[in-house]
Design an enzyme around this catalytic site. Structure first.
Site, PDB file in Angstrom:
ATOM      1  N   SER A   1       0.860  -1.187   0.079  1.00  0.00           N
ATOM      2  CA  SER A   1       0.047  -0.033  -0.085  1.00  0.00           C
ATOM      3  C   SER A   1       0.673   1.316  -0.083  1.00  0.00           C
ATOM      4  CB  SER A   1      -0.903  -0.001   1.219  1.00  0.00           C
ATOM      5  OG  SER A   1      -1.508   1.302   1.469  1.00  0.00           O
TER       6      SER A   1
ATOM      7  N   TYR B   1      -2.933  -1.268  10.441  1.00  0.00           N
ATOM      8  CA  TYR B   1      -2.673  -1.359   8.927  1.00  0.00           C
ATOM      9  C   TYR B   1      -1.136  -1.049   8.502  1.00  0.00           C
ATOM     10  CZ  TYR B   1      -4.128  -1.128   3.952  1.00  0.00           C
ATOM     11  OH  TYR B   1      -4.193  -1.223   2.797  1.00  0.00           O
TER      12      TYR B   1
HETATM   13  C1  BGC Z   1      -6.282   1.835   1.996  1.00  0.00           C
HETATM   14  C2  BGC Z   1      -7.346   2.826   1.455  1.00  0.00           C
HETATM   15  C3  BGC Z   1      -6.791   4.126   1.255  1.00  0.00           C
HETATM   16  C4  BGC Z   1      -5.539   4.319   0.579  1.00  0.00           C
HETATM   17  C5  BGC Z   1      -4.880   5.672   0.620  1.00  0.00           C
HETATM   18  C6  BGC Z   1      -5.076   2.075   1.079  1.00  0.00           C
HETATM   19  O1  BGC Z   1      -4.217   1.077   1.282  1.00  0.00           O
HETATM   20  O2  BGC Z   1      -6.689   0.236   1.629  1.00  0.00           O
HETATM   21  O3  BGC Z   1      -8.415   2.585   2.223  1.00  0.00           O
HETATM   22  O4  BGC Z   1      -8.040   4.968   0.920  1.00  0.00           O
HETATM   23  O5  BGC Z   1      -4.740   3.315   1.100  1.00  0.00           O
HETATM   24  O6  BGC Z   1      -4.933   6.276   2.058  1.00  0.00           O
END
Ligand code: BGC
Length: 261
Positions: A145, A158
Site C-alpha cells: 500500500s 494497517y
Molecule cells: C487503503 C485505502 C486508502 C488508501 C490511501 C489503501 O491502502 O486500503 O483505504 O484509501 O490506502 O490512503
C-alpha cells in the site's frame, strides 16, 4: 496482452471482490488458470470463476483463511490438484479498520497483522517451498500500500502491517534471487473497491481523498490488475524486490504541489 502468462497457474488470495477479483479476471483474460481464494464470500467467488471460464480460461474457487497455516497449504495444493502446478502467488487478502491507537483492541491488531502480514508470509512461504522443491522460477506478488511509507493515524495496525510487507518482500527477493524467483510488491493508493465503499459514497470524503491525489481521481481496480499482470509476466524479468506504486502520485508529497513549501 502478455503471452508469457498463457497456461500459467496463479493463486490469488481474497479474490472474490475488489483488487483480488480484478486481478483474477485479468489473469483469466491473459489465459492463466486461476485459484480464486475467498474467506466468506463463496457466491462472489463462484461468479469470478464463471467469468474466467466464460473468457476462455479455467479457474476454481476455494475457501480459506490466510492466517491459518493449513488453509494456506490447501491453496497451493488446490493449484497442483486442479491445474498440475503453481507459477504465481498473489498475496492480496487484506483488511483495515480505523481506531484511535490508544484504544486499539489487541484483537483488531491481531486480525489486521494476521491477515495482511502473516497471510503474506504464509502464502510466500508455501509458494517458495513449492518453487524450490520443483525448481520453478516462480513469481510472488504481495499487496502492499502507499501506507508502507505514509504513516496513517487511526490505522496504526494497517500501516505497521504494510511496513512489514515491504521488508518481507525485499528480504525474500534478496534471498531467492539466485534461484530466479522474483518477489515484488504492488503499492496501490486510493482505489474504488469495497474496502473503501462507505468512504467514497460520501461526496465530501471522496473529494477530500481526491485532493490528496495529484492525478485527481480515485484509481480503478483494473489499473492495479494491469500492474499485476506486468509484474507476473516475463516483460518484468529483471525486476525483483520493488514496490510498484500505482497511486496517481499520492506518495509524492501532494501538499507541496504548485511550489508550496
Ligand atoms: C487503503 C485505502 C486508502 C488508501 C490511501 C489503501 O491502502 O486500503 O483505504 O484509501 O490506502 O490512503
Amino acid at each position: 496482452m502478455y503471452p508469457s502468462l498463457q497456461g500459467k497457474v496463479v493463486v490469488i488470495t481474497g479474490a472474490s471482490t475488489g483488487l483480488g477479483r480484478a486481478m483474477a479476471l485479468r489473469f483469466g483474460q491473459e489465459g492463466a488458470k486461476v485459484v480464486v481464494n475467498f474467506y466468506n464470500n463463496g457466491e462472489k467467488a463462484d461468479e469470478v470463476v464463471k467469468e474466467i471460464k466464460n473468457s476462455g480460461s479455467d479457474a476454481v474457487a476455494i475457501q480459506g483463511n490466510v492466517m491459518v497455516e493449513e488453509d494456506v497449504k490447501k491453496l497451493v495444493q488446490t493449484a497442483i490438484d486442479s491445474f498440475g502446478k503453481l507459477d504465481i502467488m498473489i498475496n492480496n487478502a487484506g483488511v483495515e479498520n480505523p481506531v484511535p491507537s490508544h484504544e486499539l483492541p489487541l484483537k483488531d491488531w491481531d486480525r489486521v497483522i494476521g491477515t495482511n502480514l502473516t497471510g503474506a508470509f504464509l502464502g510466500s512461504r508455501e509458494a517458495l517451498k513449492y518453487f524450490v522443491e520443483h525448481d520453478v522460477k516462480g513469481n510472488i506478488i504481495n499487496m502492499s500500500s502507499v501506507h508502507e511509507m505514509i504513516p496513517w493515524p487511526l490505522f496504526a495496525h494497517y500501516a505497521a502491517s504494510k511496513g512489514g510487507v515491504k521488508l518481507l518482500t525485499e528480504t525474500l527477493a534478496l534471498e531467492y534471487a539466485p534461484k530466479q524467483i522474483r518477489v515484488n510488491n504492488i503499492g496501490p493508493g486510493a482505489i474504488n473497491t469495497p474496502i473503501n465503499a462507505e468512504k467514497f459514497a460520501d461526496p465530501k470524503q471522496k473529494a477530500d481523498v481526491e485532493s490528496m491525489i495529484p492525478m485527481g481521481y480515485i484509481g480503478k481496480p483494473e489499473e492495479i490488475a494491469a500492474v499485476a499482470v506486468w509484474l507476473a509476466s516475463d516483460e518484468s524479468s529483471y525486476v525483483t524486490g520493488i514496490t510498484l506504486f500505482a497511486d496517481g502520485g499520492m506518495t509524492k508529497y501532494p501538499s507541496f504541489q504548485a511550489g508550496r513549501g
